[in-house]
Design a protein around this motif. Structure first.
Motif, PDB file in Angstrom:
ATOM      1  N   MET A   1       0.844  -1.193   0.000  1.00  0.00           N
ATOM      2  CA  MET A   1       0.000   0.000   0.000  1.00  0.00           C
ATOM      3  C   MET A   1       0.883   1.248   0.000  1.00  0.00           C
ATOM      4  SD  MET A   1      -3.068   1.070   2.640  1.00  0.00           S
ATOM      5  CE  MET A   1      -3.975  -0.445   2.406  1.00  0.00           C
ATOM      6  N   ASP A   2       1.555   1.474  -1.121  1.00  0.00           N
ATOM      7  CA  ASP A   2       2.507   2.585  -1.181  1.00  0.00           C
ATOM      8  C   ASP A   2       1.854   3.918  -1.544  1.00  0.00           C
ATOM      9  OD1 ASP A   2       1.836   2.020  -3.750  1.00  0.00           O
ATOM     10  OD2 ASP A   2       3.892   1.723  -4.493  1.00  0.00           O
ATOM     11  N   TYR A   3       0.516   3.957  -1.666  1.00  0.00           N
ATOM     12  CA  TYR A   3      -0.147   5.209  -2.021  1.00  0.00           C
ATOM     13  C   TYR A   3      -0.574   6.005  -0.782  1.00  0.00           C
ATOM     14  CZ  TYR A   3      -4.039   1.935  -1.429  1.00  0.00           C
ATOM     15  OH  TYR A   3      -4.889   0.961  -0.956  1.00  0.00           O
ATOM     16  N   ALA A   4      -0.477   5.400   0.406  1.00  0.00           N
ATOM     17  CA  ALA A   4      -0.804   6.123   1.634  1.00  0.00           C
ATOM     18  C   ALA A   4       0.450   6.815   2.134  1.00  0.00           C
ATOM     19  CB  ALA A   4      -1.341   5.163   2.694  1.00  0.00           C
ATOM     20  N   LYS A   5       0.384   8.132   2.262  1.00  0.00           N
ATOM     21  CA  LYS A   5       1.547   8.937   2.637  1.00  0.00           C
ATOM     22  C   LYS A   5       1.435   9.473   4.058  1.00  0.00           C
ATOM     23  CE  LYS A   5       3.018   8.540  -1.599  1.00  0.00           C
ATOM     24  NZ  LYS A   5       4.138   7.633  -1.927  1.00  0.00           N
ATOM     25  N   PRO A   6       2.565   9.907   4.639  1.00  0.00           N
ATOM     26  CA  PRO A   6       2.531  10.523   5.972  1.00  0.00           C
ATOM     27  C   PRO A   6       1.727  11.825   5.942  1.00  0.00           C
ATOM     28  CG  PRO A   6       4.759   9.850   5.387  1.00  0.00           C
ATOM     29  CD  PRO A   6       3.939   9.733   4.139  1.00  0.00           C
ATOM     30  N   LEU A   7       1.260  12.235   7.109  1.00  0.00           N
ATOM     31  CA  LEU A   7       0.514  13.486   7.204  1.00  0.00           C
ATOM     32  C   LEU A   7       1.371  14.670   6.772  1.00  0.00           C
ATOM     33  CD1 LEU A   7      -1.473  13.478  10.586  1.00  0.00           C
ATOM     34  CD2 LEU A   7      -2.426  13.692   8.279  1.00  0.00           C
ATOM     35  N   PRO A   8       0.777  15.692   6.158  1.00  0.00           N
ATOM     36  CA  PRO A   8       1.524  16.919   5.854  1.00  0.00           C
ATOM     37  C   PRO A   8       2.030  17.533   7.157  1.00  0.00           C
ATOM     38  CG  PRO A   8      -0.553  16.891   4.663  1.00  0.00           C
ATOM     39  CD  PRO A   8      -0.604  15.751   5.636  1.00  0.00           C
ATOM     40  N   ASN A   9       3.143  18.212   7.105  1.00  0.00           N
ATOM     41  CA  ASN A   9       3.760  18.766   8.315  1.00  0.00           C
ATOM     42  C   ASN A   9       2.855  19.737   9.052  1.00  0.00           C
ATOM     43  OD1 ASN A   9       6.163  17.338   8.114  1.00  0.00           O
ATOM     44  ND2 ASN A   9       7.119  18.882   6.796  1.00  0.00           N
ATOM     45  N   TYR A  10       2.055  20.517   8.307  1.00  0.00           N
ATOM     46  CA  TYR A  10       1.218  21.504   8.993  1.00  0.00           C
ATOM     47  C   TYR A  10       0.154  20.832   9.854  1.00  0.00           C
ATOM     48  CZ  TYR A  10      -2.969  21.180   5.944  1.00  0.00           C
ATOM     49  OH  TYR A  10      -4.087  20.768   5.293  1.00  0.00           O
ATOM     50  N   LEU A  11      -0.320  19.644   9.438  1.00  0.00           N
ATOM     51  CA  LEU A  11      -1.294  18.929  10.240  1.00  0.00           C
ATOM     52  C   LEU A  11      -0.638  18.269  11.459  1.00  0.00           C
ATOM     53  CD1 LEU A  11      -3.578  17.267   7.534  1.00  0.00           C
ATOM     54  CD2 LEU A  11      -4.054  19.278   8.938  1.00  0.00           C
ATOM     55  N   VAL A  12       0.575  17.792  11.271  1.00  0.00           N
ATOM     56  CA  VAL A  12       1.310  17.211  12.392  1.00  0.00           C
ATOM     57  C   VAL A  12       1.542  18.282  13.458  1.00  0.00           C
ATOM     58  CG1 VAL A  12       3.498  16.194  13.124  1.00  0.00           C
ATOM     59  CG2 VAL A  12       2.429  15.439  10.990  1.00  0.00           C
ATOM     60  N   THR A  13       1.923  19.478  13.016  1.00  0.00           N
ATOM     61  CA  THR A  13       2.166  20.581  13.947  1.00  0.00           C
ATOM     62  C   THR A  13       0.895  20.958  14.696  1.00  0.00           C
ATOM     63  OG1 THR A  13       3.935  21.462  12.543  1.00  0.00           O
ATOM     64  CG2 THR A  13       2.942  22.974  14.142  1.00  0.00           C
ATOM     65  N   ARG A  14      -0.211  21.023  13.979  1.00  0.00           N
ATOM     66  CA  ARG A  14      -1.487  21.373  14.616  1.00  0.00           C
ATOM     67  C   ARG A  14      -1.921  20.313  15.620  1.00  0.00           C
ATOM     68  NH1 ARG A  14      -5.455  23.938   9.935  1.00  0.00           N
ATOM     69  NH2 ARG A  14      -4.147  25.729   9.403  1.00  0.00           N
ATOM     70  N   TYR A  15      -1.679  19.046  15.280  1.00  0.00           N
ATOM     71  CA  TYR A  15      -2.040  17.974  16.207  1.00  0.00           C
ATOM     72  C   TYR A  15      -1.273  18.117  17.513  1.00  0.00           C
ATOM     73  CZ  TYR A  15      -1.494  13.641  18.712  1.00  0.00           C
ATOM     74  OH  TYR A  15      -1.397  12.719  19.717  1.00  0.00           O
ATOM     75  N   HIS A  16       0.035  18.305  17.419  1.00  0.00           N
ATOM     76  CA  HIS A  16       0.845  18.412  18.636  1.00  0.00           C
ATOM     77  C   HIS A  16       0.443  19.647  19.455  1.00  0.00           C
ATOM     78  CE1 HIS A  16       3.459  14.999  18.087  1.00  0.00           C
ATOM     79  NE2 HIS A  16       3.717  15.354  16.840  1.00  0.00           N
ATOM     80  N   GLY A  17       0.026  20.703  18.756  1.00  0.00           N
ATOM     81  CA  GLY A  17      -0.439  21.887  19.464  1.00  0.00           C
ATOM     82  C   GLY A  17      -1.709  21.598  20.243  1.00  0.00           C
ATOM     83  N   TRP A  18      -2.638  20.860  19.601  1.00  0.00           N
ATOM     84  CA  TRP A  18      -3.890  20.479  20.270  1.00  0.00           C
ATOM     85  C   TRP A  18      -3.616  19.563  21.455  1.00  0.00           C
ATOM     86  CZ3 TRP A  18      -5.714  15.385  20.581  1.00  0.00           C
ATOM     87  CH2 TRP A  18      -6.977  15.242  21.168  1.00  0.00           C
ATOM     88  N   LYS A  19      -2.727  18.588  21.263  1.00  0.00           N
ATOM     89  CA  LYS A  19      -2.433  17.622  22.326  1.00  0.00           C
ATOM     90  C   LYS A  19      -1.816  18.311  23.545  1.00  0.00           C
ATOM     91  CE  LYS A  19      -2.201  13.357  23.878  1.00  0.00           C
ATOM     92  NZ  LYS A  19      -1.235  12.377  23.357  1.00  0.00           N
ATOM     93  N   ALA A  20      -0.987  19.335  23.279  1.00  0.00           N
ATOM     94  CA  ALA A  20      -0.300  20.028  24.370  1.00  0.00           C
ATOM     95  C   ALA A  20      -1.195  21.052  25.077  1.00  0.00           C
ATOM     96  CB  ALA A  20       0.950  20.723  23.834  1.00  0.00           C
ATOM     97  N   THR A  21      -2.269  21.475  24.421  1.00  0.00           N
ATOM     98  CA  THR A  21      -3.119  22.517  25.020  1.00  0.00           C
ATOM     99  C   THR A  21      -4.517  21.998  25.340  1.00  0.00           C
ATOM    100  OG1 THR A  21      -3.656  23.318  22.789  1.00  0.00           O
ATOM    101  CG2 THR A  21      -1.833  24.401  23.951  1.00  0.00           C
ATOM    102  N   SER A  22      -5.382  21.944  24.338  1.00  0.00           N
ATOM    103  CA  SER A  22      -6.779  21.578  24.570  1.00  0.00           C
ATOM    104  C   SER A  22      -6.924  20.212  25.224  1.00  0.00           C
ATOM    105  CB  SER A  22      -7.551  21.585  23.243  1.00  0.00           C
ATOM    106  OG  SER A  22      -7.607  22.886  22.713  1.00  0.00           O
TER     107      SER A  22
END
Length: 216
Positions: A1-22
């Motif tokens: 399944m080589d068509y599934a790619k890692p998350l874009p960096n901006y979404l990774v950054t937003r996730y970590h921001g949410w996890k650390a705050t909200s």
């Protein structure tokens, strides 16, 4: 399944921001939701349009709304034919399992799906008439209601009124589901039709007696 790619960096950054705050600030609430399960008071059927943000409009927290989104916030009529019915399945789960007290259909201004249906009805969208068009076949649910607005000359007003018709059509189709009709008649469930103006932030509610939408 080589068509599934890692998350874009901006979404990774937003996730970590949410996890650390909200999440960190409300960790107990999230864990309670996970442990006790969901008990939403209302289900909302809204459009997939990215500009329609149901939880923001009502200031809702996690666990308050059971939300289903599809093109033009439509509900098909009851048809237990064995085919795949994502919307019907979601409605069934909300009403028979989660026992929601309110079922809300939320339409909106500048709806691309509704405009596509208008174009179909006027013969301006042959691509949507193709049997292979999933969007076109989905909008077939709304096509019969075009007669309600076809005499409106102003294109903008015609679209806005047809968007409201999409809400009314969904409310009527909801009542074709036996378990919804039963819950409504027993007073266990109430149906609500809303339309929101994206640009102005307005909200209107369908009045069945006057058969029109009134400002909330």
């Amino acid at each position: 399944m080589d068509y599934a790619k890692p998350l874009p960096n901006y979404l990774v950054t937003r996730y970590h921001g949410w996890k650390a705050t909200s999440y960190t600030e409300n960790q107990g609430w999230y864990r309670r939701l996970a442990k006790e399960g969901q008990r939403p008071r209302a289900m909302v059927i809204s459009c997939c349009d990215s500009r329609v943000h149901v939880t923001s409009i009502f200031g809702a927290d996690q666990g308050e709304f059971f939300i289903h989104r599809n093109i033009a916030n439509l509900v098909p009529p009851y048809a237990p034919d064995g085919d795949h019915h994502g919307t019907s399945a979601t409605v069934e789960y909300a009403v028979t399992v989660l026992k929601v007290a309110h079922l809300i259909v939320l339409g909106h201004s500048q709806c691309g799906g509704v405009q596509g249906c208008i174009d179909m009805c006027k013969g301006h969208a042959p691509e949507l008439e193709e049997k292979t068009s999933f969007v076109g076949r989905w909008m077939d649910i709304l096509k019969p209601r075009f007669s309600e607005v076809e005499d409106i000359v102003d294109a903008t007003e015609q679209a806005r009124q047809f968007e409201r018709q999409a809400v009314v059509a969904s409310l009527e189709n909801l009542m074709t589901f036996p378990f919804i009709e039963s819950a409504v008649k027993s007073g266990e469930l109430s149906l609500h039709g809303l339309w929101t103006d994206i640009g102005e932030g307005g909200l209107e509610c369908f009045d069945p007696k006057g058969k029109k939408f009134l400002p909330v």
